[in-house]
Scaffold this motif. Sequence first.
Motif, mmCIF file in Angstrom:
data_model
loop_
_atom_site.group_PDB
_atom_site.id
_atom_site.type_symbol
_atom_site.label_atom_id
_atom_site.label_comp_id
_atom_site.label_asym_id
_atom_site.label_seq_id
_atom_site.Cartn_x
_atom_site.Cartn_y
_atom_site.Cartn_z
ATOM 1 N N ASN A 44 0.827 -1.209 0.000
ATOM 2 C CA ASN A 44 0.000 0.000 0.000
ATOM 3 C C ASN A 44 0.863 1.262 0.000
ATOM 4 N N ILE A 45 1.892 1.276 0.828
ATOM 5 C CA ILE A 45 2.794 2.440 0.883
ATOM 6 C C ILE A 45 3.487 2.623 -0.467
ATOM 7 N N MET A 46 3.935 1.529 -1.058
ATOM 8 C CA MET A 46 4.605 1.623 -2.357
ATOM 9 C C MET A 46 3.646 2.162 -3.417
ATOM 10 N N ALA A 47 2.390 1.779 -3.353
ATOM 11 C CA ALA A 47 1.405 2.291 -4.314
ATOM 12 C C ALA A 47 1.265 3.808 -4.180
ATOM 13 N N VAL A 48 1.203 4.279 -2.955
ATOM 14 C CA VAL A 48 1.042 5.718 -2.715
ATOM 15 C C VAL A 48 2.300 6.484 -3.132
ATOM 16 N N VAL A 49 3.462 5.927 -2.823
ATOM 17 C CA VAL A 49 4.719 6.603 -3.128
ATOM 18 C C VAL A 49 5.019 6.581 -4.630
ATOM 19 N N SER A 50 4.698 5.478 -5.294
ATOM 20 C CA SER A 50 5.147 5.300 -6.676
ATOM 21 C C SER A 50 4.176 5.805 -7.732
ATOM 22 N N TYR A 51 3.014 6.255 -7.339
ATOM 23 C CA TYR A 51 2.044 6.732 -8.329
ATOM 24 C C TYR A 51 1.749 8.201 -8.061
ATOM 25 N N PRO A 52 2.578 9.096 -8.591
ATOM 26 C CA PRO A 52 2.426 10.522 -8.298
ATOM 27 C C PRO A 52 1.080 11.096 -8.727
ATOM 28 N N ALA A 53 0.474 10.526 -9.765
ATOM 29 C CA ALA A 53 -0.817 11.036 -10.239
ATOM 30 C C ALA A 53 -1.911 10.857 -9.185
ATOM 31 N N LEU A 54 -1.705 9.939 -8.272
ATOM 32 C CA LEU A 54 -2.687 9.709 -7.206
ATOM 33 C C LEU A 54 -2.949 10.984 -6.413
ATOM 34 N N TRP A 55 -1.919 11.801 -6.268
ATOM 35 C CA TRP A 55 -2.028 13.034 -5.488
ATOM 36 C C TRP A 55 -2.608 14.190 -6.303
ATOM 37 N N GLU A 56 -2.713 13.985 -7.622
ATOM 38 C CA GLU A 56 -3.171 15.060 -8.487
ATOM 39 C C GLU A 56 -4.663 15.011 -8.777
ATOM 40 N N PHE A 57 -5.330 13.924 -8.410
ATOM 41 C CA PHE A 57 -6.759 13.810 -8.683
ATOM 42 C C PHE A 57 -7.518 14.891 -7.931
ATOM 43 N N GLU A 58 -8.562 15.401 -8.570
ATOM 44 C CA GLU A 58 -9.379 16.420 -7.910
ATOM 45 C C GLU A 58 -10.166 15.831 -6.745
ATOM 46 N N CYS A 59 -10.501 14.572 -6.858
ATOM 47 C CA CYS A 59 -11.221 13.900 -5.779
ATOM 48 C C CYS A 59 -10.204 13.229 -4.856
ATOM 49 N N PRO A 60 -10.155 13.629 -3.597
ATOM 50 C CA PRO A 60 -9.145 13.057 -2.694
ATOM 51 C C PRO A 60 -9.462 11.633 -2.238
ATOM 52 N N ALA A 61 -10.551 11.057 -2.730
ATOM 53 C CA ALA A 61 -10.962 9.730 -2.262
ATOM 54 C C ALA A 61 -9.891 8.673 -2.532
ATOM 55 N N ALA A 62 -9.157 8.796 -3.616
ATOM 56 C CA ALA A 62 -8.140 7.786 -3.937
ATOM 57 C C ALA A 62 -7.059 7.737 -2.857
ATOM 58 N N VAL A 63 -6.538 8.886 -2.497
ATOM 59 C CA VAL A 63 -5.516 8.931 -1.456
ATOM 60 C C VAL A 63 -6.118 8.535 -0.111
ATOM 61 N N GLU A 64 -7.304 9.025 0.178
ATOM 62 C CA GLU A 64 -7.956 8.700 1.451
ATOM 63 C C GLU A 64 -8.212 7.201 1.577
ATOM 64 N N SER A 65 -8.577 6.538 0.477
ATOM 65 C CA SER A 65 -8.771 5.085 0.530
ATOM 66 C C SER A 65 -7.477 4.391 0.933
ATOM 67 N N HIS A 66 -6.377 4.790 0.324
ATOM 68 C CA HIS A 66 -5.088 4.189 0.685
ATOM 69 C C HIS A 66 -4.741 4.456 2.150
ATOM 70 N N LEU A 67 -5.051 5.648 2.619
ATOM 71 C CA LEU A 67 -4.780 5.960 4.031
ATOM 72 C C LEU A 67 -5.617 5.077 4.951
ATOM 73 N N TRP A 68 -6.898 4.891 4.637
ATOM 74 C CA TRP A 68 -7.751 4.053 5.481
ATOM 75 C C TRP A 68 -7.328 2.590 5.429
ATOM 76 N N TRP A 69 -6.949 2.108 4.234
ATOM 77 C CA TRP A 69 -6.452 0.729 4.153
ATOM 78 C C TRP A 69 -5.197 0.585 4.988
ATOM 79 N N GLY A 70 -4.330 1.578 4.939
ATOM 80 C CA GLY A 70 -3.113 1.540 5.741
ATOM 81 C C GLY A 70 -3.402 1.494 7.232
ATOM 82 N N VAL A 71 -4.347 2.310 7.670
ATOM 83 C CA VAL A 71 -4.727 2.301 9.087
ATOM 84 C C VAL A 71 -5.292 0.939 9.474
ATOM 85 N N GLY A 72 -6.178 0.400 8.641
ATOM 86 C CA GLY A 72 -6.756 -0.916 8.930
ATOM 87 C C GLY A 72 -5.695 -1.996 9.003
#
Length: 152
Positions: free
Chosen positions: A101-129
């Motif tokens: 999960n961390i590698m997905a967030v770090v290695s896909y810079p476009a994830l941070w560019e989406f107008e909808c923050p749900a993509a990053v937030e999903s990764h954060l929630w999966w990480g917490v879980g």
Amino acid sequence: MNAVTRAYDFGAPLARLADHVQPLLLLALRLYIAWVFIKAGLTKIEDWDSTLFLFTEEYKVPLLPPAIAALMGTAGEIVLPPLLAIGLAGRFAALGLFIVNIMAVVSYPALWEFECPAAVESHLWWGVGLLVIAVFGPGALSVDRLLGRRRD
């Protein structure tokens, strides 16, 4: 009866209820996160050429050649979710998927560019879980518990 005793008396039944519900919640959490990651892995093996293209052109995994990163990431998404789902080596599976999960967030810079923050937030929630499962274990409804590996 003082205020502290009354507060404790009120909280004790809630704590007992939480103790009874905890195994079901941990099971639900494990199943949900396993489902998310296994779907991603199955999508990757469905069209390996596209996966290699994405790892070459889109994903910027540090320190690894794209083909190795694709193989390792996909293997993690295929092997670890079933372990997590049944709770076999549950902490190991949770930590492994946390790294994926961390590698997905770090290695896909476009994830941070989406107008909808749900993509990053999903990764954060999966990480917490995944951290919850790694720290507290897979719970009473797991193969680990059945085998007596860890008493939570």
